[in-house]
Scaffold this motif. Sequence first.
Motif, PDB file in Angstrom:
ATOM      1  N   LYS A 109       0.914  -1.379   0.102  1.00  0.00           N
ATOM      2  CA  LYS A 109       0.060  -0.141   0.152  1.00  0.00           C
ATOM      3  C   LYS A 109       0.701   1.005  -0.162  1.00  0.00           C
ATOM      4  CE  LYS A 109      -2.916   2.550   3.205  1.00  0.00           C
ATOM      5  NZ  LYS A 109      -3.078   2.517   4.484  1.00  0.00           N
ATOM      6  N   PHE A 110       0.671   2.403  -0.777  1.00  0.00           N
ATOM      7  CA  PHE A 110       1.562   3.095  -1.068  1.00  0.00           C
ATOM      8  C   PHE A 110       0.015   4.252  -0.389  1.00  0.00           C
ATOM      9  CE2 PHE A 110       4.275   1.314  -3.870  1.00  0.00           C
ATOM     10  CZ  PHE A 110       4.108   1.009  -4.503  1.00  0.00           C
ATOM     11  N   ALA A 111       1.256   5.733   0.798  1.00  0.00           N
ATOM     12  CA  ALA A 111       0.304   6.481   1.332  1.00  0.00           C
ATOM     13  C   ALA A 111       1.128   7.683   1.077  1.00  0.00           C
ATOM     14  CB  ALA A 111       0.652   6.340   3.002  1.00  0.00           C
ATOM     15  N   GLY A 112       0.288   8.326   0.455  1.00  0.00           N
ATOM     16  CA  GLY A 112       1.104   9.684   0.137  1.00  0.00           C
ATOM     17  C   GLY A 112       0.965  10.494   0.675  1.00  0.00           C
ATOM     18  N   ARG A 113       1.797  11.265   0.931  1.00  0.00           N
ATOM     19  CA  ARG A 113       1.897  13.123   1.763  1.00  0.00           C
ATOM     20  C   ARG A 113       1.712  14.146   1.344  1.00  0.00           C
ATOM     21  NH1 ARG A 113       2.483   8.758   4.615  1.00  0.00           N
ATOM     22  NH2 ARG A 113       4.269   8.785   5.691  1.00  0.00           N
ATOM     23  N   CYS A 114       1.010  14.982   1.941  1.00  0.00           N
ATOM     24  CA  CYS A 114       0.603  16.241   1.525  1.00  0.00           C
ATOM     25  C   CYS A 114       1.896  16.885   0.431  1.00  0.00           C
ATOM     26  CB  CYS A 114      -0.037  17.133   2.902  1.00  0.00           C
ATOM     27  SG  CYS A 114      -0.377  19.068   1.871  1.00  0.00           S
ATOM     28  N   CYS A 115       1.203  17.598  -0.665  1.00  0.00           N
ATOM     29  CA  CYS A 115       2.563  17.502  -1.580  1.00  0.00           C
ATOM     30  C   CYS A 115       1.728  19.121  -2.223  1.00  0.00           C
ATOM     31  CB  CYS A 115       2.475  16.673  -2.711  1.00  0.00           C
ATOM     32  SG  CYS A 115       1.403  16.298  -3.518  1.00  0.00           S
TER      33      CYS A 115
ATOM     34  N   PHE B 137      -2.195  -2.434  -5.622  1.00  0.00           N
ATOM     35  CA  PHE B 137      -2.662  -1.174  -4.543  1.00  0.00           C
ATOM     36  C   PHE B 137      -3.674  -0.782  -4.525  1.00  0.00           C
ATOM     37  CE2 PHE B 137      -0.236   0.933  -7.344  1.00  0.00           C
ATOM     38  CZ  PHE B 137       0.746   0.745  -8.573  1.00  0.00           C
ATOM     39  N   HIS B 138      -2.514   0.519  -3.312  1.00  0.00           N
ATOM     40  CA  HIS B 138      -4.146   1.686  -3.475  1.00  0.00           C
ATOM     41  C   HIS B 138      -3.501   2.926  -2.424  1.00  0.00           C
ATOM     42  CE1 HIS B 138      -7.328   3.144  -2.047  1.00  0.00           C
ATOM     43  NE2 HIS B 138      -6.685   4.178  -0.887  1.00  0.00           N
ATOM     44  N   LEU B 139      -3.531   3.840  -3.306  1.00  0.00           N
ATOM     45  CA  LEU B 139      -2.398   5.533  -2.877  1.00  0.00           C
ATOM     46  C   LEU B 139      -3.419   6.298  -2.569  1.00  0.00           C
ATOM     47  CD1 LEU B 139       0.256   6.773  -3.292  1.00  0.00           C
ATOM     48  CD2 LEU B 139      -0.667   7.486  -6.019  1.00  0.00           C
ATOM     49  N   SER B 140      -3.147   6.569  -1.466  1.00  0.00           N
ATOM     50  CA  SER B 140      -4.389   8.039  -1.366  1.00  0.00           C
ATOM     51  C   SER B 140      -2.984   9.392  -0.738  1.00  0.00           C
ATOM     52  CB  SER B 140      -5.004   7.308   0.231  1.00  0.00           C
ATOM     53  OG  SER B 140      -3.601   6.904   0.991  1.00  0.00           O
ATOM     54  N   GLY B 141      -3.981  10.496  -0.563  1.00  0.00           N
ATOM     55  CA  GLY B 141      -3.262  11.112  -0.257  1.00  0.00           C
ATOM     56  C   GLY B 141      -3.864  12.347  -0.412  1.00  0.00           C
TER      57      GLY B 141
ATOM     58  N   ARG C 125       3.631   9.877  -7.058  1.00  0.00           N
ATOM     59  CA  ARG C 125       3.912   8.506  -7.107  1.00  0.00           C
ATOM     60  C   ARG C 125       5.412   8.581  -8.173  1.00  0.00           C
ATOM     61  NH1 ARG C 125       6.219   5.636  -7.227  1.00  0.00           N
ATOM     62  NH2 ARG C 125       6.138   2.509  -6.319  1.00  0.00           N
ATOM     63  N   ILE C 126       4.639   8.597  -9.307  1.00  0.00           N
ATOM     64  CA  ILE C 126       5.980   9.117 -10.770  1.00  0.00           C
ATOM     65  C   ILE C 126       6.917   9.454 -10.372  1.00  0.00           C
ATOM     66  CG2 ILE C 126       6.647   8.747 -13.150  1.00  0.00           C
ATOM     67  CD1 ILE C 126       3.314   8.725 -13.244  1.00  0.00           C
ATOM     68  N   ARG C 127       7.357  10.771 -10.194  1.00  0.00           N
ATOM     69  CA  ARG C 127       8.182  11.792  -9.843  1.00  0.00           C
ATOM     70  C   ARG C 127       9.562  10.825  -8.522  1.00  0.00           C
ATOM     71  NH1 ARG C 127       6.475  16.604 -12.384  1.00  0.00           N
ATOM     72  NH2 ARG C 127       5.563  16.042 -14.895  1.00  0.00           N
ATOM     73  N   LYS C 128       8.677  10.993  -8.028  1.00  0.00           N
ATOM     74  CA  LYS C 128       9.552  10.467  -6.746  1.00  0.00           C
ATOM     75  C   LYS C 128       9.158   9.683  -5.797  1.00  0.00           C
ATOM     76  CE  LYS C 128       9.098  15.499  -5.553  1.00  0.00           C
ATOM     77  NZ  LYS C 128       9.773  17.034  -5.326  1.00  0.00           N
ATOM     78  N   PRO C 129       8.929   8.097  -5.998  1.00  0.00           N
ATOM     79  CA  PRO C 129       8.878   7.038  -5.495  1.00  0.00           C
ATOM     80  C   PRO C 129       8.990   6.754  -3.797  1.00  0.00           C
ATOM     81  CG  PRO C 129      10.189   6.833  -7.587  1.00  0.00           C
ATOM     82  CD  PRO C 129      10.039   7.965  -7.695  1.00  0.00           C
ATOM     83  N   ASP C 130      10.423   7.665  -3.914  1.00  0.00           N
ATOM     84  CA  ASP C 130      10.732   6.852  -2.437  1.00  0.00           C
ATOM     85  C   ASP C 130      10.151   8.792  -1.233  1.00  0.00           C
ATOM     86  OD1 ASP C 130      11.596   9.581  -3.977  1.00  0.00           O
ATOM     87  OD2 ASP C 130      14.187   9.256  -3.411  1.00  0.00           O
ATOM     88  N   GLN C 131       9.662   9.247  -2.058  1.00  0.00           N
ATOM     89  CA  GLN C 131       8.503  10.144  -0.897  1.00  0.00           C
ATOM     90  C   GLN C 131       7.743   9.328  -0.686  1.00  0.00           C
ATOM     91  OE1 GLN C 131      10.076  13.141   0.082  1.00  0.00           O
ATOM     92  NE2 GLN C 131      11.798  12.296  -0.798  1.00  0.00           N
ATOM     93  N   VAL C 132       7.168   8.412  -0.746  1.00  0.00           N
ATOM     94  CA  VAL C 132       6.082   7.886  -0.647  1.00  0.00           C
ATOM     95  C   VAL C 132       6.274   6.120   0.076  1.00  0.00           C
ATOM     96  CG1 VAL C 132       3.791   6.648  -1.394  1.00  0.00           C
ATOM     97  CG2 VAL C 132       5.107   8.389  -2.564  1.00  0.00           C
ATOM     98  N   LYS C 133       5.897   6.453   1.452  1.00  0.00           N
ATOM     99  CA  LYS C 133       5.762   5.707   2.485  1.00  0.00           C
ATOM    100  C   LYS C 133       4.787   4.161   1.808  1.00  0.00           C
ATOM    101  CE  LYS C 133       5.302   4.200   7.329  1.00  0.00           C
ATOM    102  NZ  LYS C 133       5.442   5.574   8.771  1.00  0.00           N
TER     103      LYS C 133
END
Length: 905
Positions: free
Chosen positions: A3-9, A36-40, A91-99
């Motif tokens: 699961k990807f959890a997006g931070r405020c961006c 998977f699921h991506l939220s933010g 998510r594409i450009r900064k994959p390492d910033q997404v937990k």
Amino acid sequence: MVKFAGRCCRLPGVGFGKLCGILLTLSSLFSPCTGFHLSGTVTEPAMQSEPETVCNVAISFDRCKITSVTCSCGNKDIFYCAHVVALSLYRIRKPDQVKLHLPISETLFQMNRDQLQKFVQYLITVHHTEVLPTAQKLADEILSQNSEINQVHGAPDPTAGASIDDENCWHLDEEQVQEQVKLFLSQGGYHGSGKQLNLLFAKVREMLKMRDSNGARMLTLITEQFMADPRLSLWRQQGTAMTDKYRQLWDELGALWMCIVLNPHCKLEQKASWLKQLKKWNSVDVCPWEDGNHGNELPNLTNALPQGANANQDSSNRPHRTVFTRAIEACDLHWQDSHLQHIISSDLYTNYCYHDDTENLLFDSHGWPLWHGKWLNRKDVSMTSLRLAIAIVNTLRRQQQKQLEMFRAQKKELLHRGVTSITNLEGWVGHPLDPVGTLFSSLMEACRVDDESFHGFSDFTENMGQCKSLEYQHLPAHKFLEEGESYLTLAVEVALIGLGQQRIMPDGLYAQEKVCRNEEQLISKLQEIELDDSLVKIFRKQAVFLLEAGPYSGLGEVIHRESVPMHTFAKYLFTSLLPHDAELAYKTALRAMRLLVLESTAPSGDISRPHHIASVVPNRYPRWFTLSHIESQQCELASTMLTAAKGDVRRLETVLESIQKNIHSSSHIFKLAQDAFKIATLMDSLPDITLLKVSLELGLQVMRMTLSTLNWRRREMVRWLVTCATEVGVYALDSIMQNWFTLFTPTEATSIVATTVMSNSTIVRLHLDCHQQEKLSGSARTLALQCAMKDPQNCALSALTLCEKDHIAFETAYQIVLDAATTGMSYSQLFTIARYMEHRGYPMRAYKLATLAMTHLNLSYNQDTHPAINDVLWACALSHSLGKNELAAIIPLVVKSVKCATVLS
């Protein structure tokens, strides 16, 4: 399974509003996870008039596809909102910033009972207003032994992805597609709705190119809304035709369904499902017909072709072809043919053992593959489609050569009979599936050079109105091309083959307008290409073939009277060939000038061959709804030749003969006469006397054509002809006056022609000496007297005026008036001439005519405001001035003619 959890961006400068639609293009950059699921949260910066907004976004993925999206912005559209796109790009450009997280089911498995209770209670507390009723309901069901939920092992996990067997496709908001199409249709072509619908169609094409299964889903939704359009039944009831723009949208709909069912990657069950749906739409009463007719026009010629056991069935009873008919028929086509598979899969597929002597060869004399089957409609530029396109063009070229040989073998007989068969009841240009346009576009796309690869963003940027200027180059030759050939030469050649094909004029206004429109669109694309030596070679080759190819060419020596004319195409050929081969250019254009459908003596053609049975009645040209456009194109072709031929006596004479023989409209001949006059008298050079004579000759033809028919421009034409004759010289003016009776009415000849010729401005313009002036005046007086004899009522006064300076002629004109006064002239005409006589100093003659006028007059007791009263008073005053005898003679005439007491008093 993660699961990807997006931070405020924040994404400053990204331009949220412009991000919509980009995601599909970037989809291949996502990791190939099972699900998977991506939220933010996405913050949209404050604008001048709007505050900063924060949106909660959730996106579900499955096998590299977005399967569902939700966003708190509430925006509803066919495309994803900017916030969904922004989070995806983040998510594409900064994959390492997404937990990253394990699926929630795995996390829950690691918790003990206390942790699970704390987890659930905290979750309910944070979202108690939204989830509390659901939580209570689930708790009740779990605690109930017999509940349905306790019959199922385990529990669902939306973060764990779908099963490998589950269907997966891109998220598409079906309700929004339906709503938007419904909205655009309700606007009826206003507010750019047609453009918006075309953008939707372009999106379907893009989906098909990306092999996105939503293409068919989206097209189905669009089609359902089109079929539900209430205007269809209204137009059907009223017998009115839909607008052209709306018809074109239906055409695109039908063509897209062809693309759908011909998709080589679709499953058989999918095709069966589409076929069922297409047949359902096809059977609806209001489903639009392919040719644009709806029962109020003539039957379609295409449907008059025999089909198996139904060959003798009356064509009027056969069902019409709808916009879906071709897609339904295409469901029977497939890509499994082994020869076809070899063509589209390999550049090395050859056979050098074939002999080029049978009709349906698989290979040509070079050993290169041919394809005689249906032109499978593939609008992409993959090597697959290019290989097939090359095979088709090579087949067409081989067929051309065979047709030429066949015609040469029977040329003598055909020319002797002066008739030809209909070889194409359905032409390639104007065809609903646009086969020539498809081939041309595929080949041109392959030689397009721009900053991006042509497999990339080209379609998307074109649709967004951001397409750059492009150049087309001769890319290295394909294995199956002649030496020196390229995709570019092949594209040009196939366009010329299609445009030059002899084909029957289709039935129905819409179908005929489509023929014109498609021809002009294809020529417009050709005009963007700069001709070099290799392309000029193609033009020469095709022009020669078209002139020699008999019934297979629209430029053959003998064509059917109902063939689609070649004027527009020939004008393009003429201008393209002129700098390189003037003789061939003129030969082509002159051959194309004919318009047999307007010639009553034209042969009706031989259509008795078994596979060409159709009822084509001679002189049926009223079914040519686009005839006025066709005639204007014929006129344009002639004008182009006249312009090019300036200074060349032989060519001008040839073009003049062609115009006189082939153009049947007086207004178009008049336009050509005016064009020739303008070209001949350009200010920067001396007048071209040959072209002036051509102009005059055409003007004379117009005069003869319109002499006995009503034409609202007739007066303008007569005045122009005199101007033209004046420019040619005194002998031309003399000639038209001596032959006036074949060109003008008596009134025109006296009031316009002779009057203009005798004017001071004409004498000054021509620099005439006394002898020339007298000769011209003599012709004018002769004309005036002849006209006065023929039509004294309308010409007598003009004749007297023109003959004033010649005593004998004037006396003759006066005698003509006296002779006509007793029978053929009214009192008003006689009073007018009498007043003219007095004015000229002939009071006794004026008195004579006034008394004759009085004998025709009859004023009743109540006509005290009659316009003739002034003439009566004038006649009495004239008599009084002449003497007692004249006054005594006219009073009895006044008493006899005037019964009104107030006038007499």
